[in-house]
Design a protein around this motif. Structure first.
Motif, PDB file in Angstrom:
ATOM      1  N   MET A  58       3.433   8.614   0.306  1.00  0.00           N
ATOM      2  CA  MET A  58       3.853   7.358  -0.281  1.00  0.00           C
ATOM      3  C   MET A  58       4.547   7.232  -1.328  1.00  0.00           C
ATOM      4  N   GLY A  59       4.866   6.015  -1.987  1.00  0.00           N
ATOM      5  CA  GLY A  59       5.698   6.049  -3.125  1.00  0.00           C
ATOM      6  C   GLY A  59       5.021   6.176  -4.455  1.00  0.00           C
ATOM      7  N   ASP A  60       5.873   6.035  -5.524  1.00  0.00           N
ATOM      8  CA  ASP A  60       5.427   6.179  -6.823  1.00  0.00           C
ATOM      9  C   ASP A  60       4.786   5.018  -7.450  1.00  0.00           C
ATOM     10  N   ARG A  61       3.328   4.963  -7.578  1.00  0.00           N
ATOM     11  CA  ARG A  61       2.648   3.901  -8.091  1.00  0.00           C
ATOM     12  C   ARG A  61       3.178   3.417  -9.551  1.00  0.00           C
TER      13      ARG A  61
ATOM     14  N   ALA B  93       5.909   3.879 -10.857  1.00  0.00           N
ATOM     15  CA  ALA B  93       7.447   3.181 -10.775  1.00  0.00           C
ATOM     16  C   ALA B  93       6.919   1.775 -10.384  1.00  0.00           C
ATOM     17  N   LEU B  94       6.444   1.669  -9.266  1.00  0.00           N
ATOM     18  CA  LEU B  94       5.958   0.263  -8.882  1.00  0.00           C
ATOM     19  C   LEU B  94       5.378  -0.641  -9.815  1.00  0.00           C
TER      20      LEU B  94
ATOM     21  N   SER C 210       7.938  -5.392 -15.531  1.00  0.00           N
ATOM     22  CA  SER C 210       9.099  -6.089 -15.960  1.00  0.00           C
ATOM     23  C   SER C 210       9.738  -7.319 -15.337  1.00  0.00           C
ATOM     24  N   GLU C 211       9.365  -7.330 -13.918  1.00  0.00           N
ATOM     25  CA  GLU C 211      10.076  -8.484 -13.177  1.00  0.00           C
ATOM     26  C   GLU C 211       9.250  -9.603 -12.498  1.00  0.00           C
TER      27      GLU C 211
ATOM     28  N   HIS D 175       3.524 -11.522  -4.362  1.00  0.00           N
ATOM     29  CA  HIS D 175       2.814 -10.555  -3.747  1.00  0.00           C
ATOM     30  C   HIS D 175       3.180 -10.063  -2.406  1.00  0.00           C
ATOM     31  N   ASP D 176       3.536 -10.700  -1.453  1.00  0.00           N
ATOM     32  CA  ASP D 176       3.927 -10.266  -0.195  1.00  0.00           C
ATOM     33  C   ASP D 176       5.122  -9.485  -0.496  1.00  0.00           C
ATOM     34  N   ALA D 177       6.094  -9.890  -1.353  1.00  0.00           N
ATOM     35  CA  ALA D 177       7.532  -9.060  -1.816  1.00  0.00           C
ATOM     36  C   ALA D 177       7.079  -7.859  -2.193  1.00  0.00           C
ATOM     37  N   PHE D 178       6.168  -7.595  -3.160  1.00  0.00           N
ATOM     38  CA  PHE D 178       5.873  -6.362  -3.561  1.00  0.00           C
ATOM     39  C   PHE D 178       5.161  -5.456  -2.563  1.00  0.00           C
ATOM     40  N   VAL D 179       4.432  -5.893  -1.655  1.00  0.00           N
ATOM     41  CA  VAL D 179       4.191  -5.067  -0.597  1.00  0.00           C
ATOM     42  C   VAL D 179       5.262  -4.491   0.263  1.00  0.00           C
ATOM     43  N   ARG D 180       6.231  -5.588   0.647  1.00  0.00           N
ATOM     44  CA  ARG D 180       7.275  -5.180   1.321  1.00  0.00           C
ATOM     45  C   ARG D 180       8.105  -4.154   0.536  1.00  0.00           C
ATOM     46  N   ILE D 181       8.283  -4.473  -0.956  1.00  0.00           N
ATOM     47  CA  ILE D 181       9.023  -3.390  -1.659  1.00  0.00           C
ATOM     48  C   ILE D 181       8.399  -2.052  -1.393  1.00  0.00           C
ATOM     49  N   TRP D 182       7.013  -2.031  -1.664  1.00  0.00           N
ATOM     50  CA  TRP D 182       6.229  -0.544  -1.648  1.00  0.00           C
ATOM     51  C   TRP D 182       6.551  -0.042  -0.264  1.00  0.00           C
TER      52      TRP D 182
END
Length: 160
Positions: free
Chosen positions: A1-4, A6-7, A13-14, A37-44
């Motif tokens: 998975m990604g870097d928690r 960093a997320l 910040s945003e 919230h939905d956007a951050f799920v999509r970003i992840w």
């Protein structure tokens, strides 16, 4: 998975500004928070698909938030036009006036001639589609598309 971590840094910040962007489209705070919230799920889930050749990371993040807010606005029909005024009551100048007087965005928008400025604001602040703007302004769809394109080019040139 990604870097928690960093997320989390991106979120810290945003997120508040992202809620502001979503709220301009959705009006309601709860729906704006849902969009973020939905956007951050999509970003992840989609971070590996980000292509820096196609644009900046920050632009990609805000495009995801804006698109999610527009999806909620259009597809889920949770925004009540009667409660907050109809589309005819939206005044692009009022949206620009809410920007700080020292804002580069405000300065650049004020330099763009009407109706290009109005369609940029209607599309990107109020989430109106080209078709909705054509109907509201009583002009052909192609004219609206041309105004949006030229308005964005002027805005991009001014913002550098």
């Amino acid at each position: 998975m990604g870097d928690r971590s960093a997320l989390q840094m991106i979120y810290d910040s945003e997120a508040a500004r992202m809620v502001g962007v979503a709220r301009r489209i959705l009006i309601r705070q709860d729906l704006a928070e849902e969009a973020v919230h939905d956007a951050f799920v999509r970003i992840w889930n989609g971070a590996r698909g980000f292509d820096p050749q196609r644009g900046s990371a920050i632009g990609w993040l805000y495009a995801i938030v804006r698109n999610r807010a527009l999806t909620i606005y259009r597809g889920e029909h949770r925004y009540d036009h009667d409660e907050h005024g109809g589309l005819q009551d939206i005044a692009p100048d009022d949206s620009i006036a809410r920007l700080p007087e020292t804002s580069a965005l405000r300065r650049c928008l004020e330099r763009i001639e009407r109706p290009r400025r109005d369609v940029v604001v209607l599309a990107y602040v109020h989430g109106m589609s080209h078709g909705e703007m054509a109907g509201r302004l009583k002009v052909p769809l192609g004219t609206v598309k041309s105004w949006v394109r030229r308005g964005l080019m002027s805005l991009q040139e001014c913002m550098g």
